[in-house]
Design a protein around this motif. Structure first.
Motif, PDB file in Angstrom:
ATOM      1  N   SER A 111      91.416   6.985 117.818  1.00  0.00           N
ATOM      2  CA  SER A 111      91.857   5.707 117.268  1.00  0.00           C
ATOM      3  C   SER A 111      90.727   4.916 116.615  1.00  0.00           C
ATOM      4  N   LYS A 112      89.483   5.241 116.891  1.00  0.00           N
ATOM      5  CA  LYS A 112      88.350   4.505 116.328  1.00  0.00           C
ATOM      6  C   LYS A 112      87.650   5.344 115.265  1.00  0.00           C
ATOM      7  N   ALA A 113      87.086   4.659 114.285  1.00  0.00           N
ATOM      8  CA  ALA A 113      86.334   5.325 113.224  1.00  0.00           C
ATOM      9  C   ALA A 113      84.842   5.196 113.512  1.00  0.00           C
ATOM     10  N   LEU A 114      84.135   6.307 113.451  1.00  0.00           N
ATOM     11  CA  LEU A 114      82.684   6.333 113.618  1.00  0.00           C
ATOM     12  C   LEU A 114      82.085   6.806 112.301  1.00  0.00           C
ATOM     13  N   VAL A 115      81.343   5.916 111.647  1.00  0.00           N
ATOM     14  CA  VAL A 115      80.799   6.193 110.318  1.00  0.00           C
ATOM     15  C   VAL A 115      79.312   6.489 110.434  1.00  0.00           C
ATOM     16  N   THR A 116      78.880   7.543 109.758  1.00  0.00           N
ATOM     17  CA  THR A 116      77.462   7.872 109.654  1.00  0.00           C
ATOM     18  C   THR A 116      77.077   7.750 108.186  1.00  0.00           C
ATOM     19  N   PHE A 117      76.053   6.949 107.898  1.00  0.00           N
ATOM     20  CA  PHE A 117      75.627   6.792 106.507  1.00  0.00           C
ATOM     21  C   PHE A 117      74.133   6.508 106.449  1.00  0.00           C
ATOM     22  N   THR A 118      73.577   6.753 105.276  1.00  0.00           N
ATOM     23  CA  THR A 118      72.160   6.498 105.023  1.00  0.00           C
ATOM     24  C   THR A 118      72.058   5.340 104.045  1.00  0.00           C
ATOM     25  N   LEU A 119      71.323   4.316 104.443  1.00  0.00           N
ATOM     26  CA  LEU A 119      71.124   3.127 103.623  1.00  0.00           C
ATOM     27  C   LEU A 119      69.745   3.212 102.979  1.00  0.00           C
ATOM     28  N   ARG A 120      69.699   3.097 101.675  1.00  0.00           N
ATOM     29  CA  ARG A 120      68.442   3.196 100.937  1.00  0.00           C
ATOM     30  C   ARG A 120      68.064   1.822 100.400  1.00  0.00           C
ATOM     31  N   ASN A 121      66.867   1.355 100.755  1.00  0.00           N
ATOM     32  CA  ASN A 121      66.363   0.053 100.332  1.00  0.00           C
ATOM     33  C   ASN A 121      65.222   0.266  99.344  1.00  0.00           C
TER      34      ASN A 121
ATOM     35  N   ARG B 139      87.959  -2.144 107.274  1.00  0.00           N
ATOM     36  CA  ARG B 139      87.207  -2.709 108.395  1.00  0.00           C
ATOM     37  C   ARG B 139      85.825  -3.122 107.903  1.00  0.00           C
ATOM     38  N   THR B 140      85.352  -4.256 108.435  1.00  0.00           N
ATOM     39  CA  THR B 140      84.046  -4.802 108.071  1.00  0.00           C
ATOM     40  C   THR B 140      83.140  -4.754 109.293  1.00  0.00           C
ATOM     41  N   ARG B 141      81.857  -4.502 109.044  1.00  0.00           N
ATOM     42  CA  ARG B 141      80.885  -4.424 110.137  1.00  0.00           C
ATOM     43  C   ARG B 141      79.549  -4.961 109.638  1.00  0.00           C
ATOM     44  N   VAL B 142      78.868  -5.739 110.474  1.00  0.00           N
ATOM     45  CA  VAL B 142      77.526  -6.242 110.165  1.00  0.00           C
ATOM     46  C   VAL B 142      76.534  -5.480 111.030  1.00  0.00           C
ATOM     47  N   LEU B 143      75.518  -4.913 110.380  1.00  0.00           N
ATOM     48  CA  LEU B 143      74.487  -4.148 111.073  1.00  0.00           C
ATOM     49  C   LEU B 143      73.242  -5.010 111.200  1.00  0.00           C
ATOM     50  N   ALA B 144      72.818  -5.260 112.433  1.00  0.00           N
ATOM     51  CA  ALA B 144      71.706  -6.172 112.689  1.00  0.00           C
ATOM     52  C   ALA B 144      70.339  -5.497 112.555  1.00  0.00           C
ATOM     53  N   ASP B 145      70.298  -4.207 112.350  1.00  0.00           N
ATOM     54  CA  ASP B 145      69.010  -3.500 112.256  1.00  0.00           C
ATOM     55  C   ASP B 145      68.271  -3.863 110.973  1.00  0.00           C
ATOM     56  N   ILE B 146      66.973  -3.627 110.994  1.00  0.00           N
ATOM     57  CA  ILE B 146      66.114  -3.902 109.845  1.00  0.00           C
ATOM     58  C   ILE B 146      65.815  -2.589 109.125  1.00  0.00           C
ATOM     59  N   VAL B 147      65.937  -2.629 107.791  1.00  0.00           N
ATOM     60  CA  VAL B 147      65.569  -1.484 106.955  1.00  0.00           C
ATOM     61  C   VAL B 147      64.311  -1.891 106.197  1.00  0.00           C
ATOM     62  N   SER B 148      63.243  -1.161 106.405  1.00  0.00           N
ATOM     63  CA  SER B 148      61.959  -1.501 105.799  1.00  0.00           C
ATOM     64  C   SER B 148      62.011  -1.384 104.281  1.00  0.00           C
ATOM     65  N   MET B 149      61.004  -2.012 103.621  1.00  0.00           N
ATOM     66  CA  MET B 149      60.959  -1.962 102.163  1.00  0.00           C
ATOM     67  C   MET B 149      60.668  -0.540 101.688  1.00  0.00           C
ATOM     68  N   LYS B 150      61.245  -0.195 100.551  1.00  0.00           N
ATOM     69  CA  LYS B 150      61.056   1.115  99.916  1.00  0.00           C
ATOM     70  C   LYS B 150      61.271   2.260 100.906  1.00  0.00           C
ATOM     71  N   SER B 151      62.349   2.189 101.670  1.00  0.00           N
ATOM     72  CA  SER B 151      62.617   3.232 102.658  1.00  0.00           C
ATOM     73  C   SER B 151      64.122   3.446 102.774  1.00  0.00           C
ATOM     74  N   ARG B 152      64.469   4.363 103.638  1.00  0.00           N
ATOM     75  CA  ARG B 152      65.878   4.613 103.930  1.00  0.00           C
ATOM     76  C   ARG B 152      66.045   4.742 105.435  1.00  0.00           C
ATOM     77  N   LYS B 153      67.220   4.432 105.893  1.00  0.00           N
ATOM     78  CA  LYS B 153      67.502   4.500 107.320  1.00  0.00           C
ATOM     79  C   LYS B 153      68.913   5.050 107.507  1.00  0.00           C
ATOM     80  N   THR B 154      69.038   5.987 108.448  1.00  0.00           N
ATOM     81  CA  THR B 154      70.344   6.578 108.746  1.00  0.00           C
ATOM     82  C   THR B 154      70.938   5.893 109.966  1.00  0.00           C
ATOM     83  N   PHE B 155      72.155   5.441 109.825  1.00  0.00           N
ATOM     84  CA  PHE B 155      72.921   4.840 110.908  1.00  0.00           C
ATOM     85  C   PHE B 155      73.952   5.878 111.340  1.00  0.00           C
ATOM     86  N   ALA B 156      73.807   6.369 112.561  1.00  0.00           N
ATOM     87  CA  ALA B 156      74.664   7.458 113.033  1.00  0.00           C
ATOM     88  C   ALA B 156      75.767   6.934 113.944  1.00  0.00           C
TER      89      ALA B 156
END
Length: 189
Positions: free
Chosen positions: A112-122, A148-165
């Motif tokens: 019943s729940k959606a689990l999204v994995t994505f890579t955010l590039r800054n 569905r909307t979600r706010v991610l409180a993590d920090i993504v550093s400059m000129k980098s990418r971060k994967t949210f699993a």
């Protein structure tokens, strides 16, 4: 001699009768309390039925997600940093240098729940935080089901990418087959 035996027998039965009478009185009083409980339940249900419908309930079977903007509208409504008031200009991030490079999703929580994995590039020259994403779930034929909307409180550093699993974004329709997530807003860290 028989009289003594009969007297002992009757005394036993008399004790049983008293106990039986006490048990019957106790069951009648507990039966009355159950009737009062049932009456209170019926009155409570009647009052609940008379209450007005909230915004989340639909009187005509209208879908709840009808009031939500589409993914494109949500992304278009995000104001660039130049249009924001001076107090928030320093806090807003530029979305044109921020993107989701890859994304997948799967079901969790008994399906019943959606689990999204994505890579955010800054690609900005500063770190970002409080990234808000909106995920639209569709059927195989492409018709929209849920957003569905979600706010991610993590920090993504400059000129980098971060994967949210396996980020839980909320409950989804059982017919959902595809998901597409987009960025809505972000803030400078």
């Amino acid at each position: 001699m028989n009289a003594g035996v009969d007297r002992i027998g009757w005394e036993r039965f008399a004790g049983i009768g008293e106990r039986l009478t006490r048990a019957m009185i106790a069951s009648v009083s507990s039966g009355r309390s159950l009737l009062w409980l049932l009456a209170a339940f019926i009155v409570g249900c009647g009052v609940w039925m008379l209450l007005p419908l909230s915004k989340g309930n639909s009187a005509r079977g209208e879908p709840i997600y009808a009031e939500l903007p589409s993914v494109e509208e949500a992304a278009a409504s995000a104001k660039p940093a130049a249009e924001l008031p001076p107090s928030t200009t320093q806090a807003a991030a530029e979305l044109d240098r921020l993107r989701i490079s890859s994304q997948t999703w799967r079901r969790g929580g008994l399906g019943s729940k959606a689990l999204v994995t994505f890579t955010l590039r800054n690609d900005n020259d500063y770190a970002i935080r409080d990234v808000e994403i909106v995920c639209a779930f569709t059927r195989r034929d492409g018709s929209r089901l849920t957003e569905r909307t979600r706010v991610l409180a993590d920090i993504v550093s400059m000129k980098s990418r971060k994967t949210f699993a396996h980020v839980p974004v909320g409950f989804v329709n059982v017919n959902a087959d595809q998901a597409k997530c987009s960025l809505v807003t972000a803030r400078r860290a």
